[in-house]
Design a protein around this motif. Structure first.
Motif, PDB file in Angstrom:
ATOM      1  N   PRO A  78       0.806  -1.230   0.000  1.00 28.30           N
ATOM      2  CA  PRO A  78       0.000   0.000   0.000  1.00 28.30           C
ATOM      3  C   PRO A  78       0.838   1.279   0.000  1.00 28.30           C
ATOM      4  CG  PRO A  78      -0.942  -1.552   1.543  1.00 28.30           C
ATOM      5  CD  PRO A  78       0.366  -2.134   1.071  1.00 28.30           C
ATOM      6  N   GLY A  79       1.908   1.314   0.756  1.00 23.59           N
ATOM      7  CA  GLY A  79       2.756   2.513   0.781  1.00 23.59           C
ATOM      8  C   GLY A  79       3.401   2.783  -0.563  1.00 23.59           C
ATOM      9  N   LEU A  80       3.873   1.741  -1.203  1.00 26.53           N
ATOM     10  CA  LEU A  80       4.499   1.878  -2.513  1.00 26.53           C
ATOM     11  C   LEU A  80       3.496   2.368  -3.553  1.00 26.53           C
ATOM     12  CD1 LEU A  80       6.981   1.433  -4.341  1.00 26.53           C
ATOM     13  CD2 LEU A  80       6.179  -0.911  -4.657  1.00 26.53           C
ATOM     14  N   VAL A  81       2.306   1.811  -3.529  1.00 27.37           N
ATOM     15  CA  VAL A  81       1.269   2.214  -4.477  1.00 27.37           C
ATOM     16  C   VAL A  81       0.873   3.664  -4.238  1.00 27.37           C
ATOM     17  CG1 VAL A  81      -1.130   1.794  -5.177  1.00 27.37           C
ATOM     18  CG2 VAL A  81       0.428  -0.125  -4.841  1.00 27.37           C
ATOM     19  N   GLY A  82       0.742   4.055  -2.987  1.00 24.06           N
ATOM     20  CA  GLY A  82       0.418   5.445  -2.667  1.00 24.06           C
ATOM     21  C   GLY A  82       1.482   6.405  -3.167  1.00 24.06           C
ATOM     22  N   ASP A  83       2.745   6.036  -2.967  1.00 25.51           N
ATOM     23  CA  ASP A  83       3.846   6.864  -3.468  1.00 25.51           C
ATOM     24  C   ASP A  83       3.836   6.948  -4.983  1.00 25.51           C
ATOM     25  OD1 ASP A  83       4.658   7.217  -0.862  1.00 25.51           O
ATOM     26  OD2 ASP A  83       6.310   5.763  -0.973  1.00 25.51           O
ATOM     27  N   LEU A  84       3.527   5.834  -5.633  1.00 23.48           N
ATOM     28  CA  LEU A  84       3.490   5.811  -7.098  1.00 23.48           C
ATOM     29  C   LEU A  84       2.410   6.743  -7.635  1.00 23.48           C
ATOM     30  CD1 LEU A  84       4.418   4.512  -9.802  1.00 23.48           C
ATOM     31  CD2 LEU A  84       2.653   2.796  -9.418  1.00 23.48           C
ATOM     32  N   PHE A  85       1.204   6.646  -7.100  1.00 22.74           N
ATOM     33  CA  PHE A  85       0.102   7.471  -7.593  1.00 22.74           C
ATOM     34  C   PHE A  85       0.234   8.935  -7.183  1.00 22.74           C
ATOM     35  CE2 PHE A  85      -1.995   3.400  -8.401  1.00 22.74           C
ATOM     36  CZ  PHE A  85      -2.530   3.652  -9.647  1.00 22.74           C
ATOM     37  N   ALA A  86       1.109   9.233  -6.242  1.00 23.12           N
ATOM     38  CA  ALA A  86       1.356  10.625  -5.852  1.00 23.12           C
ATOM     39  C   ALA A  86       2.218  11.351  -6.885  1.00 23.12           C
ATOM     40  CB  ALA A  86       2.027  10.676  -4.481  1.00 23.12           C
ATOM     41  N   GLN A  87       2.731  10.620  -7.866  1.00 20.40           N
ATOM     42  CA  GLN A  87       3.584  11.200  -8.905  1.00 20.40           C
ATOM     43  C   GLN A  87       2.904  11.039 -10.266  1.00 20.40           C
ATOM     44  OE1 GLN A  87       7.667   9.893  -8.579  1.00 20.40           O
ATOM     45  NE2 GLN A  87       7.330   9.337  -6.447  1.00 20.40           N
ATOM     46  N   PRO A  88       2.080  12.012 -10.660  1.00 25.14           N
ATOM     47  CA  PRO A  88       1.322  11.897 -11.913  1.00 25.14           C
ATOM     48  C   PRO A  88       2.207  11.684 -13.141  1.00 25.14           C
ATOM     49  CG  PRO A  88       0.612  13.817 -10.660  1.00 25.14           C
ATOM     50  CD  PRO A  88       1.783  13.245  -9.952  1.00 25.14           C
ATOM     51  N   GLY A  89       3.380  12.288 -13.164  1.00 28.18           N
ATOM     52  CA  GLY A  89       4.274  12.102 -14.305  1.00 28.18           C
ATOM     53  C   GLY A  89       4.735  10.666 -14.443  1.00 28.18           C
ATOM     54  N   LEU A  90       5.002  10.029 -13.313  1.00 28.40           N
ATOM     55  CA  LEU A  90       5.429   8.641 -13.322  1.00 28.40           C
ATOM     56  C   LEU A  90       4.283   7.721 -13.770  1.00 28.40           C
ATOM     57  CD1 LEU A  90       7.833   6.840 -12.792  1.00 28.40           C
ATOM     58  CD2 LEU A  90       7.151   6.721 -10.402  1.00 28.40           C
ATOM     59  N   ILE A  91       3.077   8.020 -13.330  1.00 25.15           N
ATOM     60  CA  ILE A  91       1.909   7.241 -13.747  1.00 25.15           C
ATOM     61  C   ILE A  91       1.689   7.380 -15.254  1.00 25.15           C
ATOM     62  CG2 ILE A  91      -0.630   7.133 -13.590  1.00 25.15           C
ATOM     63  CD1 ILE A  91       0.770   5.741 -11.311  1.00 25.15           C
ATOM     64  N   LEU A  92       1.837   8.596 -15.772  1.00 25.00           N
ATOM     65  CA  LEU A  92       1.686   8.826 -17.209  1.00 25.00           C
ATOM     66  C   LEU A  92       2.744   8.031 -17.980  1.00 25.00           C
ATOM     67  CD1 LEU A  92       0.220  10.360 -19.475  1.00 25.00           C
ATOM     68  CD2 LEU A  92       1.912  12.169 -19.188  1.00 25.00           C
ATOM     69  N   LEU A  93       3.979   8.061 -17.520  1.00 27.88           N
ATOM     70  CA  LEU A  93       5.053   7.321 -18.173  1.00 27.88           C
ATOM     71  C   LEU A  93       4.808   5.816 -18.104  1.00 27.88           C
ATOM     72  CD1 LEU A  93       7.821   7.407 -19.565  1.00 27.88           C
ATOM     73  CD2 LEU A  93       8.855   7.379 -17.290  1.00 27.88           C
ATOM     74  N   LEU A  94       4.402   5.321 -16.950  1.00 32.32           N
ATOM     75  CA  LEU A  94       4.109   3.904 -16.788  1.00 32.32           C
ATOM     76  C   LEU A  94       2.971   3.484 -17.717  1.00 32.32           C
ATOM     77  CD1 LEU A  94       4.570   1.215 -15.286  1.00 32.32           C
ATOM     78  CD2 LEU A  94       2.975   2.039 -13.543  1.00 32.32           C
ATOM     79  N   GLY A  95       1.916   4.287 -17.759  1.00 35.22           N
ATOM     80  CA  GLY A  95       0.797   3.990 -18.650  1.00 35.22           C
ATOM     81  C   GLY A  95       1.216   3.989 -20.109  1.00 35.22           C
ATOM     82  N   ALA A  96       2.043   4.964 -20.498  1.00 36.03           N
ATOM     83  CA  ALA A  96       2.512   5.034 -21.881  1.00 36.03           C
ATOM     84  C   ALA A  96       3.358   3.812 -22.233  1.00 36.03           C
ATOM     85  CB  ALA A  96       3.308   6.321 -22.096  1.00 36.03           C
TER      86      ALA A  96
END
Length: 142
Positions: free
Chosen positions: A38-56
């Motif tokens: 849960p902590g890792l997922v929360g940290d991941l979603f707190a970074q919109p740029g990283l989520i966009l890159l991961l999704g791409a």
């Protein structure tokens, strides 16, 4: 129904060689570590740029599989093709509606029943990954 061409069978086997070990390794580790994430997922979603890159990256990887593997003949080929679509759709959802994906992850992490279902799901995916690995690396070519 006709059988797949030798080229299609070789392509399916090549994709299974890559996808199988990846899915087996990732899902086994993920199923074991699921309660700790849960902590890792929360940290991941707190970074919109990283989520966009991961999704791409996920969308691109899924499209490579979809475009490079056009065979739907036989269980192995169907599994490879479905994996490509699954990855592409997940990547698209991360780009288009990251909040909905995050809500789904949070709901899963908060529910003991959903967490158990997720572990079983990842266990099934691990078995599929091991079967893909076997078919890609060890099964005799026909």
């Amino acid at each position: 129904m006709t059988t797949a061409t030798p080229e299609a069978r070789r392509r399916t086997r090549a994709f299974a060689r890559v996808i199988g070990p990846y899915v087996a390794t990732f899902t086994i580790v993920y199923a074991i570590r699921l309660p700790d994430l849960p902590g890792l997922v929360g940290d991941l979603f707190a970074q919109p740029g990283l989520i966009l890159l991961l999704g791409a990256m996920m969308l691109a990887a899924g499209l490579v599989i979809i475009g490079g593997h056009r065979s739907w003949r036989g269980p192995l080929a169907v599994t490879v093709s479905l994996f490509g679509w699954f990855v592409a759709i997940r990547g698209f959802l991360l780009i288009a509606v990251p909040g909905a994906v995050e809500s789904g992850v949070d709901a899963t992490m908060l529910s003991p029943t959903a967490l158990t279902v997720a572990r079983v799901f990842f266990g099934v995916l691990a078995v599929i990954g091991l079967l893909l690995t076997y078919a890609g690396w060890f099964r005799p070519v026909r």
